[in-house]
Design a protein around this motif. Sequence first.
Motif, short mmCIF file in Angstrom:
data_model
loop_
_atom_site.label_atom_id
_atom_site.label_comp_id
_atom_site.label_asym_id
_atom_site.label_seq_id
_atom_site.Cartn_x
_atom_site.Cartn_y
_atom_site.Cartn_z
N VAL A 84 39.13 39.31 40.02
CA VAL A 84 39.70 39.54 38.68
C VAL A 84 39.82 38.23 37.91
CG1 VAL A 84 40.87 41.70 39.23
CG2 VAL A 84 42.08 39.57 39.61
N TRP A 85 40.06 37.13 38.63
CA TRP A 85 40.16 35.82 37.97
C TRP A 85 38.82 35.48 37.30
CZ3 TRP A 85 44.28 32.36 37.57
CH2 TRP A 85 43.97 31.09 37.08
N PHE A 86 37.73 35.64 38.06
CA PHE A 86 36.43 35.28 37.49
C PHE A 86 35.97 36.29 36.43
CE2 PHE A 86 36.29 32.80 41.55
CZ PHE A 86 36.38 31.55 40.93
N GLN A 87 36.47 37.54 36.52
CA GLN A 87 36.23 38.49 35.43
C GLN A 87 36.88 37.96 34.14
OE1 GLN A 87 37.38 42.19 37.77
NE2 GLN A 87 36.16 43.14 36.20
N ALA A 88 38.13 37.45 34.29
CA ALA A 88 38.83 36.90 33.12
C ALA A 88 38.13 35.64 32.61
CB ALA A 88 40.29 36.58 33.49
N ILE A 106 46.96 40.89 36.00
CA ILE A 106 45.90 41.05 37.00
C ILE A 106 46.35 40.45 38.32
CG2 ILE A 106 44.01 41.05 35.30
CD1 ILE A 106 43.49 38.09 36.06
N ALA A 107 45.83 41.00 39.41
CA ALA A 107 46.20 40.48 40.74
C ALA A 107 45.48 41.25 41.82
CB ALA A 107 47.70 40.59 40.97
N HIS A 108 45.65 40.77 43.04
CA HIS A 108 45.21 41.49 44.24
C HIS A 108 46.20 42.63 44.49
CE1 HIS A 108 43.11 41.49 48.17
NE2 HIS A 108 44.24 42.00 48.62
N VAL A 109 45.76 43.64 45.24
CA VAL A 109 46.66 44.73 45.61
C VAL A 109 47.92 44.15 46.27
CG1 VAL A 109 46.90 46.76 47.10
CG2 VAL A 109 44.74 46.31 46.02
N ASP A 110 49.07 44.68 45.90
CA ASP A 110 50.33 44.34 46.57
C ASP A 110 50.86 42.95 46.26
OD1 ASP A 110 52.27 45.61 48.00
OD2 ASP A 110 51.72 44.69 49.90
N LEU A 140 40.18 43.72 30.33
CA LEU A 140 39.97 42.31 30.02
C LEU A 140 39.10 42.14 28.77
CD1 LEU A 140 39.35 40.80 33.56
CD2 LEU A 140 41.37 40.51 32.14
N ARG A 141 38.19 43.08 28.57
CA ARG A 141 37.29 42.98 27.41
C ARG A 141 38.07 42.99 26.09
NH1 ARG A 141 35.36 42.64 23.45
NH2 ARG A 141 33.40 43.35 22.55
N VAL A 142 39.24 43.65 26.06
CA VAL A 142 39.96 43.79 24.79
C VAL A 142 41.28 43.00 24.76
CG1 VAL A 142 38.94 46.03 24.29
CG2 VAL A 142 41.12 45.94 25.51
N LEU A 143 41.59 42.28 25.84
CA LEU A 143 42.84 41.51 25.87
C LEU A 143 42.62 40.07 25.42
CD1 LEU A 143 44.25 42.88 29.21
CD2 LEU A 143 45.24 43.22 26.95
N ASP A 144 43.69 39.42 25.00
CA ASP A 144 43.59 38.04 24.53
C ASP A 144 43.98 37.03 25.60
OD1 ASP A 144 42.96 39.16 22.09
OD2 ASP A 144 45.02 39.11 21.37
N SER A 145 44.74 37.49 26.62
CA SER A 145 45.21 36.57 27.66
C SER A 145 45.75 37.39 28.82
CB SER A 145 46.32 35.67 27.11
OG SER A 145 47.29 36.43 26.42
N VAL A 146 45.96 36.72 29.95
CA VAL A 146 46.46 37.44 31.12
C VAL A 146 47.53 36.66 31.86
CG1 VAL A 146 44.35 38.76 31.60
CG2 VAL A 146 44.65 36.53 32.65
N ILE A 147 48.38 37.43 32.57
CA ILE A 147 49.26 36.84 33.59
C ILE A 147 48.59 37.17 34.92
CG2 ILE A 147 51.53 36.89 34.68
CD1 ILE A 147 52.65 38.05 32.04
N ALA A 148 48.24 36.15 35.68
CA ALA A 148 47.68 36.36 37.01
C ALA A 148 48.82 36.25 38.02
CB ALA A 148 46.60 35.33 37.32
N VAL A 149 49.03 37.32 38.79
CA VAL A 149 50.17 37.36 39.72
C VAL A 149 49.67 37.08 41.14
CG1 VAL A 149 52.11 38.75 40.56
CG2 VAL A 149 51.25 39.10 38.24
N PHE A 150 50.37 36.20 41.84
CA PHE A 150 50.01 35.83 43.21
C PHE A 150 51.21 36.09 44.12
CE2 PHE A 150 47.68 33.27 40.27
CZ PHE A 150 46.40 33.16 40.80
N PRO A 206 44.71 47.82 37.73
CA PRO A 206 44.71 48.03 39.18
C PRO A 206 44.32 46.75 39.92
CG PRO A 206 43.34 49.66 38.04
CD PRO A 206 43.66 48.59 37.06
N GLY A 207 44.74 46.66 41.19
CA GLY A 207 44.39 45.49 41.99
C GLY A 207 43.28 45.78 42.97
N HIS A 208 42.92 47.06 43.14
CA HIS A 208 41.93 47.42 44.16
C HIS A 208 40.53 47.33 43.59
CE1 HIS A 208 39.97 49.51 47.44
NE2 HIS A 208 41.10 49.44 48.11
N ILE A 209 39.61 46.75 44.35
CA ILE A 209 38.23 46.53 43.91
C ILE A 209 37.53 47.82 43.47
CG2 ILE A 209 37.36 46.66 46.30
CD1 ILE A 209 35.91 44.46 43.50
N ASP A 210 37.92 48.96 44.06
CA ASP A 210 37.27 50.23 43.70
C ASP A 210 37.53 50.62 42.25
OD1 ASP A 210 36.63 50.22 46.36
OD2 ASP A 210 37.09 52.34 46.69
N PHE A 211 38.54 50.01 41.63
CA PHE A 211 38.85 50.35 40.23
C PHE A 211 38.52 49.17 39.31
CE2 PHE A 211 41.83 52.50 43.15
CZ PHE A 211 41.28 53.78 43.04
#
Length: 688
Positions: free
Chosen positions: A118-122, A11-15, A95-105, A82-87
Amino acid sequence: MKYNTRNIGIIAHVDAGKTTLTERLLYYTGMIHKIGNVDEGNTTMDKDIQEKNRGITISSAAISTQWKKGNDLFNINIIDTPGHIDFAVEVERSLRVLDSVIAVFCASSGVQPQTENVWFQAEKHGIPKICFINKMDRIGADFFAVVNEIKTRLSAVPLALQIPMGSEDRFEGVIDLITQKALNWTDENGETMIEKSIPEDYQSEAHAFRLKLMESLAESDEAFFEAFFDAECTITEDMIVEAVARTCQSGSLVPVLCGSAFKNKGVQPLLDAVVTYLPAPHQLARIKAKDVKTEKPVELERTEEEAFSGLVFKVVIDKHMGKLAMLRIYSGNIQPGDSVQNVRTGESFRISRILQMQSDKTLPVENGKAGDIVALTGIKDAKTGDSLSSLERPVLLESITIPAPVIRVSIEPKTNADEKSFGLVLAKIQEEDPSLVVERDRQTGETLLSGLGELHLEVTLEKIRLNHGIEINQGKPKVSYREILTETRRHREKLSKQNGGSGQFADITFEIGPRENHEPGLEFINQIKGGVIPGEFIPSVEKGFREAMENGPIGGNPLESMKVVLLDGSAHSNDSHAQDFEVAARDGFRAIAKACQPKLTEPVMQVEIQTIEEYTGAVTTDINKRRGMITSIAEKSGRKIFTAEVPLASTFGYISDLRTLTSGRASISMKLSHYALVPDFMVNTLIT
């Protein structure tokens, strides 16, 4: 038996470099043999023609790969989101079906608005996270500033496991604070990783950060605290690793690593961190579900021996294989030929094939077991959020939250010849993307397509054109306004008609007004006593009010929330029918709603604009012109960062307007903040 599976999302912001990082993860795990490039449109995960053209991820892609650490081989299921808010729905259902995430900055942009989203969604799903600060080679890269932003803007406790050696064009490699080694990548593709002693220039810094790492662990982990403050105990690498794993999985600390995916630096240690610190499915809490037969809550073990349960998190229509239901299996196991039940429909069906997704390709597998992410064929009526379970023990899992659309556009096929296939295509894209809503305007007869933003609708219409060959005429985008009632009124509505034979009769007295705290939806309270309205007609009254909420009194927009208390009424022994009470409720709403002082509400976006000092005045003036309100102005790496709240109606075309205004020297990102009341003097101009 070893449970060496990891289900991770990126998960991350666009770009921020999500897709580039995923490409490197697949290359080093041996899944692909040539590294693709986002700019060249040849990455493994972005296979859609628009993803290639736009250089962004539009739909989440799943792929399975393997990574060997020591003598253990791990299966890693990766979903690139996706990183774009529209998606946002793509992120939410992943996120509903994943066990963990890599957050990219991004090392120079840091925490951006969509990163927060996306962070607060996680966070909402309680998912353990690892942070990867990417693009350390970029101008303005600052690892320590981003670590600080993770702490301040995301309310997390970052735990740096590495520090970079240099930054920007002097970025050489990383220092592993646990092993106390410097890691360098020597060859072009980054396959050869060399461990060296820490260079003298970095030794004092590395020592200070290692001490900080251990102090953070001691503060968050009781077992490590005791060892750390025991004078006779020697802290070993294994003790640190185990404490990092415990604190990462509990969510009390967030491990942070860094590198440059594009320059092939720092990816292998990230893979090691994924399999070392992030949880395997069996390490997570039991699955909470509801027993369909008893309606009671139940908990399921995440084992193959448990009864089968799984959640459909995405539906893909494949031109060769038809409908594929993407499924996360939580418990039990399945094989082709097994019969399972769709709990929503109550129907059972036979599984034709079980497939492992490899981005846009599939691989048949002999079975699916607890912890796996697979695709099934042979499920005709599957929808996003459906629970599948064994016939013997049907259980309902928590579904997936689909955000409400905020923008709509009228559409029609350019030629009459496409009229028939147009409806079928719209039904198909709605199946794939449940955040799209297709409806017919009752007044104009137009087909309206609603979505989560301008880009969301633009991409959808382009998909209809490119993938289905239908050219479309479209109107101007319109905001999806909502309405609320602000005062409570009492009203009696009586329906009495005689038209020969059985007539129509319904009589209701009710109070109608706003809900406390404006909770969404209808709050319906039945206070009928003595059976003056027969019990079987009460649900029809509620249904009538629920339907009436779809067309508010100001401009026919949906009502966001409403409270109705049914106080009194009467019925006729022969002439009263359920439908009469439904009609009475709808008529009663229309008769009294305007007297409840209705107000219009509109979606307000949180906007972040980055630009240079020179354009501060122009940007400020433009925000004010758009009915926006600046909430903060900060400075970072010599750039001004404006945060503002701007009504969605004023943001159409904002990106191109801003480029013109700042000679291309500004970037903008937006996310939905909240719905706010429209000033009374503006209501007429907005809904005409």
